[in-house]
Design a protein around this motif. Structure first.
Motif, PDB file in Angstrom:
ATOM      1  N   CYS A   1       0.844  -1.202   0.000  1.00  0.00           N
ATOM      2  CA  CYS A   1       0.000   0.000   0.000  1.00  0.00           C
ATOM      3  C   CYS A   1       0.872   1.242   0.000  1.00  0.00           C
ATOM      4  O   CYS A   1       2.029   1.196   0.415  1.00  0.00           O
ATOM      5  CB  CYS A   1      -0.866   0.034   1.267  1.00  0.00           C
ATOM      6  N   TYR A   2       0.293   2.365  -0.423  1.00  0.00           N
ATOM      7  CA  TYR A   2       0.968   3.659  -0.295  1.00  0.00           C
ATOM      8  C   TYR A   2      -0.020   4.675   0.270  1.00  0.00           C
ATOM      9  O   TYR A   2      -1.138   4.802  -0.241  1.00  0.00           O
ATOM     10  CB  TYR A   2       1.495   4.155  -1.645  1.00  0.00           C
ATOM     11  N   GLY A   3       0.392   5.364   1.327  1.00  0.00           N
ATOM     12  CA  GLY A   3      -0.489   6.377   1.905  1.00  0.00           C
ATOM     13  C   GLY A   3      -0.172   6.565   3.380  1.00  0.00           C
ATOM     14  O   GLY A   3       0.953   6.323   3.815  1.00  0.00           O
ATOM     15  N   THR A   4      -1.190   6.989   4.147  1.00  0.00           N
ATOM     16  CA  THR A   4      -0.995   7.182   5.582  1.00  0.00           C
ATOM     17  C   THR A   4      -1.412   5.911   6.323  1.00  0.00           C
ATOM     18  O   THR A   4      -2.134   5.069   5.778  1.00  0.00           O
ATOM     19  CB  THR A   4      -1.843   8.366   6.101  1.00  0.00           C
ATOM     20  N   SER A   5      -0.971   5.778   7.577  1.00  0.00           N
ATOM     21  CA  SER A   5      -1.378   4.640   8.408  1.00  0.00           C
ATOM     22  C   SER A   5      -1.292   5.074   9.861  1.00  0.00           C
ATOM     23  O   SER A   5      -0.757   6.152  10.168  1.00  0.00           O
ATOM     24  CB  SER A   5      -0.481   3.426   8.146  1.00  0.00           C
TER      25      SER A   5
ATOM     26  N   PHE B   1       5.549   1.929  10.725  1.00  0.00           N
ATOM     27  CA  PHE B   1       6.234   3.004  10.000  1.00  0.00           C
ATOM     28  C   PHE B   1       5.884   2.913   8.522  1.00  0.00           C
ATOM     29  O   PHE B   1       5.395   1.895   8.042  1.00  0.00           O
ATOM     30  CB  PHE B   1       7.755   2.866  10.189  1.00  0.00           C
ATOM     31  N   ARG B   2       6.120   4.006   7.830  1.00  0.00           N
ATOM     32  CA  ARG B   2       5.917   4.076   6.384  1.00  0.00           C
ATOM     33  C   ARG B   2       7.272   4.325   5.737  1.00  0.00           C
ATOM     34  O   ARG B   2       8.055   5.092   6.258  1.00  0.00           O
ATOM     35  CB  ARG B   2       4.935   5.196   6.030  1.00  0.00           C
TER      36      ARG B   2
ATOM     37  N   PRO C   1      12.519  -3.456   4.200  1.00  0.00           N
ATOM     38  CA  PRO C   1      11.447  -3.926   5.093  1.00  0.00           C
ATOM     39  C   PRO C   1      10.273  -2.946   5.154  1.00  0.00           C
ATOM     40  O   PRO C   1      10.481  -1.733   5.212  1.00  0.00           O
ATOM     41  CB  PRO C   1      12.141  -4.035   6.458  1.00  0.00           C
ATOM     42  N   LEU C   2       9.068  -3.502   5.103  1.00  0.00           N
ATOM     43  CA  LEU C   2       7.855  -2.687   5.200  1.00  0.00           C
ATOM     44  C   LEU C   2       7.024  -3.192   6.366  1.00  0.00           C
ATOM     45  O   LEU C   2       6.933  -4.394   6.586  1.00  0.00           O
ATOM     46  CB  LEU C   2       7.031  -2.779   3.904  1.00  0.00           C
ATOM     47  N   HIS C   3       6.401  -2.273   7.072  1.00  0.00           N
ATOM     48  CA  HIS C   3       5.516  -2.662   8.170  1.00  0.00           C
ATOM     49  C   HIS C   3       4.240  -3.288   7.605  1.00  0.00           C
ATOM     50  O   HIS C   3       3.713  -2.817   6.598  1.00  0.00           O
ATOM     51  CB  HIS C   3       5.167  -1.443   9.031  1.00  0.00           C
ATOM     52  N   ASP C   4       3.741  -4.355   8.285  1.00  0.00           N
ATOM     53  CA  ASP C   4       2.505  -5.010   7.837  1.00  0.00           C
ATOM     54  C   ASP C   4       1.359  -4.641   8.780  1.00  0.00           C
ATOM     55  O   ASP C   4       1.307  -5.114   9.914  1.00  0.00           O
ATOM     56  CB  ASP C   4       2.714  -6.524   7.795  1.00  0.00           C
ATOM     57  N   VAL C   5       0.422  -3.810   8.305  1.00  0.00           N
ATOM     58  CA  VAL C   5      -0.685  -3.369   9.168  1.00  0.00           C
ATOM     59  C   VAL C   5      -1.754  -4.457   9.353  1.00  0.00           C
ATOM     60  O   VAL C   5      -2.643  -4.300  10.190  1.00  0.00           O
ATOM     61  CB  VAL C   5      -1.371  -2.069   8.653  1.00  0.00           C
ATOM     62  N   LEU C   6      -1.647  -5.555   8.605  1.00  0.00           N
ATOM     63  CA  LEU C   6      -2.605  -6.648   8.811  1.00  0.00           C
ATOM     64  C   LEU C   6      -2.444  -7.235  10.216  1.00  0.00           C
ATOM     65  O   LEU C   6      -3.417  -7.657  10.846  1.00  0.00           O
ATOM     66  CB  LEU C   6      -2.409  -7.735   7.745  1.00  0.00           C
ATOM     67  N   ALA C   7      -1.192  -7.227  10.732  1.00  0.00           N
ATOM     68  CA  ALA C   7      -0.931  -7.759  12.070  1.00  0.00           C
ATOM     69  C   ALA C   7      -1.596  -6.906  13.159  1.00  0.00           C
ATOM     70  O   ALA C   7      -1.777  -7.358  14.287  1.00  0.00           O
ATOM     71  CB  ALA C   7       0.580  -7.823  12.302  1.00  0.00           C
ATOM     72  N   ASP C   8      -1.956  -5.673  12.829  1.00  0.00           N
ATOM     73  CA  ASP C   8      -2.539  -4.761  13.820  1.00  0.00           C
ATOM     74  C   ASP C   8      -4.067  -4.758  13.821  1.00  0.00           C
ATOM     75  O   ASP C   8      -4.686  -4.059  14.631  1.00  0.00           O
ATOM     76  CB  ASP C   8      -2.046  -3.326  13.562  1.00  0.00           C
ATOM     77  N   VAL C   9      -4.681  -5.512  12.922  1.00  0.00           N
ATOM     78  CA  VAL C   9      -6.149  -5.513  12.825  1.00  0.00           C
ATOM     79  C   VAL C   9      -6.765  -6.076  14.101  1.00  0.00           C
ATOM     80  O   VAL C   9      -6.269  -7.053  14.660  1.00  0.00           O
ATOM     81  CB  VAL C   9      -6.598  -6.363  11.610  1.00  0.00           C
ATOM     82  N   SER C  10      -7.821  -5.414  14.592  1.00  0.00           N
ATOM     83  CA  SER C  10      -8.562  -5.985  15.727  1.00  0.00           C
ATOM     84  C   SER C  10     -10.060  -5.925  15.427  1.00  0.00           C
ATOM     85  O   SER C  10     -10.484  -5.253  14.489  1.00  0.00           O
ATOM     86  CB  SER C  10      -8.236  -5.226  17.011  1.00  0.00           C
ATOM     87  N   THR C  11     -10.826  -6.670  16.228  1.00  0.00           N
ATOM     88  CA  THR C  11     -12.256  -6.777  15.970  1.00  0.00           C
ATOM     89  C   THR C  11     -13.047  -6.394  17.207  1.00  0.00           C
ATOM     90  O   THR C  11     -12.728  -6.846  18.310  1.00  0.00           O
ATOM     91  CB  THR C  11     -12.595  -8.239  15.597  1.00  0.00           C
ATOM     92  N   ASP C  12     -14.060  -5.539  17.051  1.00  0.00           N
ATOM     93  CA  ASP C  12     -14.944  -5.206  18.164  1.00  0.00           C
ATOM     94  C   ASP C  12     -15.998  -6.298  18.326  1.00  0.00           C
ATOM     95  O   ASP C  12     -16.227  -7.083  17.414  1.00  0.00           O
ATOM     96  CB  ASP C  12     -15.650  -3.859  17.896  1.00  0.00           C
ATOM     97  N   ARG C  13     -16.680  -6.277  19.497  1.00  0.00           N
ATOM     98  CA  ARG C  13     -17.677  -7.320  19.756  1.00  0.00           C
ATOM     99  C   ARG C  13     -18.845  -7.283  18.772  1.00  0.00           C
ATOM    100  O   ARG C  13     -19.477  -8.298  18.505  1.00  0.00           O
ATOM    101  CB  ARG C  13     -18.198  -7.197  21.186  1.00  0.00           C
TER     102      ARG C  13
END
Ligand SMILES: [Zn+2]
Length: 465
Positions: free
Chosen positions: A41-45, A49-50, A57-69
């Motif tokens: 991806c390219y953009g803000t997060s 880091f970007r 090395p690129l940061h993977d934001v998939l690892a940061d996904v969380s789910t609400d109830r």
């Protein structure tokens, strides 16, 4: 809901199935990061880091996904922003002789080498090859086919299914009558020799049962006889406008662009044309608001071998304001024959397989000027035969660009609604539309089209890291 807008518009599924929310606040800076191991991806997060460079090395934001109830998926990116950055080529080009600039920043001087008609072809080819010699080092977009935009949408749907514990999501299938993929054949008429070959080219296309569009340069290059335009239309082919004089200066400055685009619009009215393509895929998407065309075909999927690099990272049509973009997803005949010196079907069949497996749009540019010569013509005929086979065996819809434009516009207004336990589609053109279902099987998202027994798999797609 802004965050889910892009994925909702892409699948046209009921809105309640997808709930996305932001995690933390987005960064002030933009850069590269990942959303899954393969998806760049390219953009803000709002996490990690970007990076300025896509290599490294690129940061993977998939690892940061969380789910609400309640089944809301919380993301460290804004998918609508990221998808728009890719489609509109708002990302930094990196790699390749250490160049780093915004892909959208417009006209590159390499256009010059494509357009110098006074140079012998052999010298032109040599200069172009030298200018493009770094193309294999370009890491982004992905060669020879980039479907990052679709991957992002599929991953978001998979995450939503998981978060809500749903078995499946109904959506409007991508192509009419349950077709598995789509193809368009287009011909840019460059010079007099090409113009005079148009009739024969229509014979070749017709023998494979394929109708195509002809993009005509209205000024300077060759006279445009009304009899030719009549013949193209009478035989069921399509006429479009190709630039104005094809000198590479259409986007050189704003005032000149506005002056020229008025003339281009007048030719479009005279020709009854709905579609446009610029010379050598020159473009400045920021000015597309002034285009009075139903659709444009000037943006490559991955532009490594084009004078203006970049690419929209998508195998599907998409809107740029009111204009529908039908991206160029197949390597052009000129690049294949004259830059790569490849007179085989290998690269075309490889691209076509990747596109049909992922239900995309295969869009070809074959210039009448470059398939007059025997060896090139034989390869083109082999391509036509191959396309006719794929149409039968893989259920590909081969249509005129204006038919694809009409279908995609109708689909963009359709809705899936429930009707006593059964899903159905509302909207103009619904007779040809099919309800499809997306579900997760193992680490894949699987599509099934109603009235069709065969399940269709997406390319591997782990819903979570
Ligand atoms: Zn051209």
């Amino acid at each position: 809901m802004r965050m889910a807008r892009s994925v909702n518009e892409y699948f046209r599924c009921p809105e309640s199935f997808i709930q996305l929310a932001q995690m933390g606040s987005l960064s002030a800076d933009s850069g590269y990061f990942r959303f899954g191991s393969e998806t760049i991806c390219y953009g803000t997060s709002s996490s990690g880091f970007r990076s300025r460079q896509v290599t490294g090395p690129l940061h993977d934001v998939l690892a940061d996904v969380s789910t609400d109830r309640d089944g809301t998926v919380r993301l460290a990116l804004d998918p609508t922003e990221i998808v728009e950055n890719l489609r509109h080529e708002r990302y930094e080009l990196s790699g390749g002789k250490g160049v780093s600039r915004l892909a959208e920043s417009g006209l590159s001087q390499t256009v010059y080498y494509w357009l110098r008609p006074l140079l012998p072809v052999s010298i032109r080819k040599h200069l172009q090859r030298r200018r493009l010699s770094d193309w294999q080092t370009l890491a982004f977009p992905r060669w020879p086919v980039d479907r990052t935009v679709e991957e992002i949408h599929e991953r978001l749907l998979a995450l939503s299914l998981k978060a809500k514990g749903l078995q499946r999501v109904p959506f409007v299938w991508f192509w009419p009558d349950g077709a598995k993929s789509c193809a368009i054949m287009t011909h840019d008429v460059e010079a007099l020799a090409g113009r005079d070959f148009c009739s024969q080219l229509m014979d070749l296309d017709s023998s494979a049962g394929i109708r195509s569009s002809f993009q005509i340069v209205p000024e300077v290059r060759y006279p445009v006889p009304g009899t030719l335009l009549d013949e193209i239309r009478a035989r069921g082919f399509e006429v479009n406008v190709h630039d104005l004089s094809h000198d590479g200066r259409l986007f050189s400055n704003r005032a000149e662009f506005l002056r020229r685009i008025q003339r281009i619009h007048q030719y479009a009215r005279d020709y009854g044309a709905l579609g446009f393509r610029s010379g050598v895929l020159n473009r400045n998407q920021a000015w597309y608001g002034d285009l009075e065309f139903s659709y444009d075909m000037s943006i490559p999927n991955v532009g490594h071998l084009d004078p203006q690099r970049g690419g929209c990272c998508s195998l599907m049509p998409f809107f740029i304001g009111k204009v529908l973009e039908l991206p160029v997803t197949m390597i052009q005949d000129y690049s294949l024959f004259h830059i790569l010196n490849d007179y085989s079907l290998d690269l075309w069949t490889r691209q076509l397989r990747a596109i049909t497996e992922n239900h995309g749009l295969a869009s070809f540019i074959i210039h009448p000027d470059y398939v007059i010569e025997g060896r090139a013509r034989a390869i083109y005929q082999a391509l036509l035969e191959h396309l006719a086979t794929v149409r039968e065996e893989r259920k590909m819809w081969i249509a005129l660009p204006r038919e694809v434009d009409r279908w995609w516009r109708e689909r963009s207004q359709m809705k899936v609604v429930t009707d006593g336990g059964r899903w159905r589609i509302l909207g103009e053109g619904r007779e040809r539309a099919r309800v499809a279902f997306a579900r997760i099987a193992g680490d894949r998202l699987v599509f099934t089209v109603e009235d069709d027994n065969e399940a269709t798999e997406c390319s591997s797609l782990a819903p979570t890291a």
